[in-house]
Design a protein around this motif. Structure first.
Motif, short mmCIF file in Angstrom:
data_model
loop_
_atom_site.label_atom_id
_atom_site.label_comp_id
_atom_site.label_asym_id
_atom_site.label_seq_id
_atom_site.Cartn_x
_atom_site.Cartn_y
_atom_site.Cartn_z
N GLU A 212 0.83 -1.21 0.00
CA GLU A 212 0.00 0.00 0.00
C GLU A 212 0.86 1.26 0.00
O GLU A 212 0.52 2.26 -0.64
N PHE A 213 1.97 1.22 0.71
CA PHE A 213 2.90 2.36 0.71
C PHE A 213 3.31 2.70 -0.72
O PHE A 213 3.32 3.85 -1.12
N VAL A 214 3.66 1.66 -1.46
CA VAL A 214 4.26 1.89 -2.77
C VAL A 214 3.24 1.86 -3.90
O VAL A 214 3.27 2.68 -4.81
N ALA A 215 2.33 0.92 -3.81
CA ALA A 215 1.44 0.69 -4.94
C ALA A 215 -0.03 0.96 -4.62
O ALA A 215 -0.91 0.65 -5.40
N GLY A 216 -0.29 1.55 -3.45
CA GLY A 216 -1.67 1.82 -3.08
C GLY A 216 -2.22 3.01 -3.85
O GLY A 216 -1.47 3.90 -4.28
N GLU A 217 -3.54 3.02 -4.07
CA GLU A 217 -4.17 4.18 -4.67
C GLU A 217 -4.24 5.25 -3.60
O GLU A 217 -4.38 4.96 -2.42
N LEU A 218 -4.17 6.49 -4.03
CA LEU A 218 -4.15 7.54 -3.02
C LEU A 218 -5.52 8.19 -2.85
O LEU A 218 -5.64 9.37 -2.56
N GLN A 219 -6.56 7.46 -3.10
CA GLN A 219 -7.90 8.02 -2.90
C GLN A 219 -8.83 6.95 -2.35
O GLN A 219 -8.51 5.77 -2.41
N GLY A 220 -9.95 7.41 -1.81
CA GLY A 220 -10.92 6.47 -1.24
C GLY A 220 -10.35 5.82 0.00
O GLY A 220 -9.32 6.26 0.54
N ASN A 221 -10.96 4.75 0.45
CA ASN A 221 -10.43 4.02 1.59
C ASN A 221 -9.46 2.98 1.06
O ASN A 221 -9.80 1.81 0.91
N ALA A 222 -8.26 3.45 0.78
CA ALA A 222 -7.32 2.60 0.04
C ALA A 222 -6.51 1.69 0.94
O ALA A 222 -5.59 1.03 0.49
#
Ligand SMILES: Nc1ncnc2c1ncn2[C@@H]1O[C@H](COP(=O)(O)OP(=O)(O)OP(=O)(O)O)[C@@H](O)[C@H]1O
Ligand SMILES: [Mg+2]
Lengths: 275, 272
Positions: A212-222
């Motif tokens: 999630e740090f690297v490849a997480g989306e930066l919107q919504g409940n990511a």
């Protein structure tokens, strides 16, 4: 000696798995409370600023106030971790079976597996972003990648350690490859598989957060990892701590679930599950 | 062929066993069996004795077709044991029980029939019967971890007998048990053999056990195993516990002892 064993067996039946779990959980919970209370007192006494180190009570309050957001993010993270873990278990076992069929394949692939295990996920995650778009899919794959190696290694050890006398017996009665796998080698490997699952459960959560740090989306409940990053950027140290706490609770529950499954699978026949 | 069923087992004939000039040399030039020849008529109870590490287990595995001869031949019922059909009616009992710990007694005993493709109702029935024969009907749903060593060995025996084998091979089956239990199991095995027509090859380190049980004892030399004595034991077929203190038995034991001495195998290495 037989009498002793008999007595031990009766004694073992007395505490139910539930009460045993409570007995096991009691000391670490005490320890946690003790540490939290000491931290609270020290932080208050020294007037440490909240953006540096929030008091446990402040973290607790945040967990309550922001519980909606935390839970939504937990759901995302838990999904990725559980799916990644499940895939690691299934694929890990299948891959180990494949490896166990041929000494040559084993020799050829095993060194690379060991090598891959030493590559940090953080280094793989950016590649996943290049190959797959960032988001839940690449995060889940991250969890899978870290969790699969202990599954493969442990399952393979188990598959190869089936009792040679029993293998002779299976040969004598003309058992084929499939019958030996299902009736002898996989059950023999079960304790190792459970061990692999224990390790994989923790790693899947770590892999998910790193993913999630690297490849997480930066919107919504990511996911908790993303929430953690955002909270850190805006100076909400209390929320960082809350997210960390929720993530470890997730890891603990997954580990607990695996332990319970292992206990149910092995309790009748494996010494490790009989106290 | 395995499952010729009949209410009593007496109709099931044992098979003959012919070992002719058998050699087995392992990698690294370890000679385990060298020029061994003997013939066993159907239904005979034969004991094999010899110093520890001389090659008895190797020979037994060769007879079962689990290992390949370097030279010579081993025939079971007139056919080379290496290419016997899988359902050839051979059963093997190991030194330890080697049960599947995740299966209860009934399911352990059922296993051979399961592997041979016998349907569930029939194999349940046969397994129950075999368990009863070794006197374990009360423990049918217990798991190996819940059994004593002697009980586990009896389950192992039931598992070997469930296919009604025509050749039963036992490799020091009761060596790990205490003497009382061993005597009881010896008597049980004797009874099972008397009630069936099967051929038995029994590897043991116990001279008493060999003399008490068998109709014939073959003594091997130190490794590589070579036959150094072939001793007939004419004590009849119907034997009971009292025989253990019979002077005739003592005489047979002395004879076996002499042969072992001559081959350089004292009892000293019994507990390897
Ligand atoms: N697979 C193998 N590869 C190489 N050497 C072997 C193998 N199996 C057995 N041997 C060797 O062959 C010899 C005979 O072994 P074996 O187990 O047949 O002896 P044994 O008479 O059964 O001994 P014991 O009475 O102690 O059981 C030993 O020296 C052993 O090390
Ligand atoms: Mg042996």
């Amino acid at each position: 000696m037989r009498c002793g064993r008999e007595a031990a067996r009766k004694g073992m039946n007395m505490p139910s798995p539930g009460s045993r779990a409570i007995q096991a959980a009691w000391p670490p919970i005490m320890m946690f409370l003790l540490l939290a209370i000491s931290a609270e007192m020290i932080i208050r006494a020294m007037k440490v600023p909240a953006f540096l180190l929030p008091a446990p009570s402040a973290v607790l309050r945040t967990m309550w106030v922001d519980s909606g957001e935390l839970l939504a993010n937990l759901a995302t993270t838990a999904w990725a971790a559980v799916v990644g873990f499940g895939a690691a278990v299934v694929l890990g076992i299948l891959f180990a079976i494949l490896l166990s069929t041929s000494r040559f394949v084993q020799r050829a692939l095993y060194p690379y597996m060991v090598f891959f295990q030493t590559v940090p996920v953080v280094a793989i995650a950016p590649l996943l972003v290049i190959w797959i778009e960032p988001g839940l899919k690449s995060v889940t794959i991250c969890a899978l990648v870290v969790a699969i190696f202990p599954m493969i290694a442990n399952t393979l050890t188990g598959l190869l350690s089936a009792d040679p006398a029993l293998r002779d017996m299976f040969t004598l009665y003309g058992a084929g490859w499939w019958a030996s796998l299902i009736k002898l080698r996989l059950p023999s490997a079960m304790p190792n598989i459970v061990t692999g699952m224990r390790i994989a459960a923790g790693l899947a959560v770590i892999g998910t957060i790193v993913g999630e740090f690297v490849a997480g989306e930066l919107q919504g409940n990511a996911g908790l990892g993303v929430e953690l990053l955002v909270a850190q950027k805006v100076g909400r140290t209390d929320l960082v701590f809350a997210a960390i706490l929720v993530a470890s609770l997730l890891g603990l529950s997954l580990f607990g679930l695996v332990n319970l499954t292992g206990h149910l699978l092995l309790r009748r026949w494996h010494a490790s599950e009989r106290g | 062929m395995v499952l010729q069923q009949s209410p009593d087992n007496s109709t099931i004939a044992g098979v003959s066993l012919d070992v002719t000039g058998a050699y087995r040399t392992f990698d690294g030039n370890v000679k385990a069996v060298e020029d061994v020849s003997f013939s066993v008529p159907p239904g005979q109870f034969l004991s094999l004795l010899g110093p520890s590490g001389c090659g008895k287990s190797t020979l037994l595995r060769l007879i079962a077709g689990l290992d390949h001869l370097t030279a010579g031949s081993i025939q079971v019922a007139g056919r080379p044991s290496a290419d016997l059909p899988k359902r050839s009616g051979i059963a093997f009992v190991f030194q330890d029980a080697h049960l599947l710990p995740w299966r209860n007694v009934l399911r352990n005993v059922e296993l051979p029939l399961e592997l041979l493709g016998i349907g569930r109702p029939q194999r349940r029935e046969l397994a129950r019967q075999a368990i009863e024969e070794v006197g374990l009907s009360d423990a049918i749903t217990r798991y190996p971890l819940q059994l004593s060593g002697g009980m586990r060995m009896r389950v192992s025996l039931a598992r070997a007998l469930v296919t009604r084998p025509r050749l039963l091979l036992l490799d020091e089956p009761f060596a790990a048990l205490d003497e009382m239990t061993r005597h009881r199991l010896d008597e049980q095995l004797l009874g099972l053999w008397q009630n069936s027509g099967m051929t038995v090859v029994f590897v043991t380190h116990s001279i008493l056990e060999a003399a008490f049980l068998s109709q014939r004892a073959i003594v091997f030399s130190r490794r590589p195993a070579r036959v150094i004595a072939d001793i007939p034991i004419n004590l009849g077929r119907d034997r009971a516990a009292e025989l253990r203190t019979d002077p005739r038995l003592l005489h047979v034991m002395q004879e076996i002892q002499h042969a072992l001495r001559a081959g350089g195998g004292e009892e000293g290495d019994e507990h390897a």
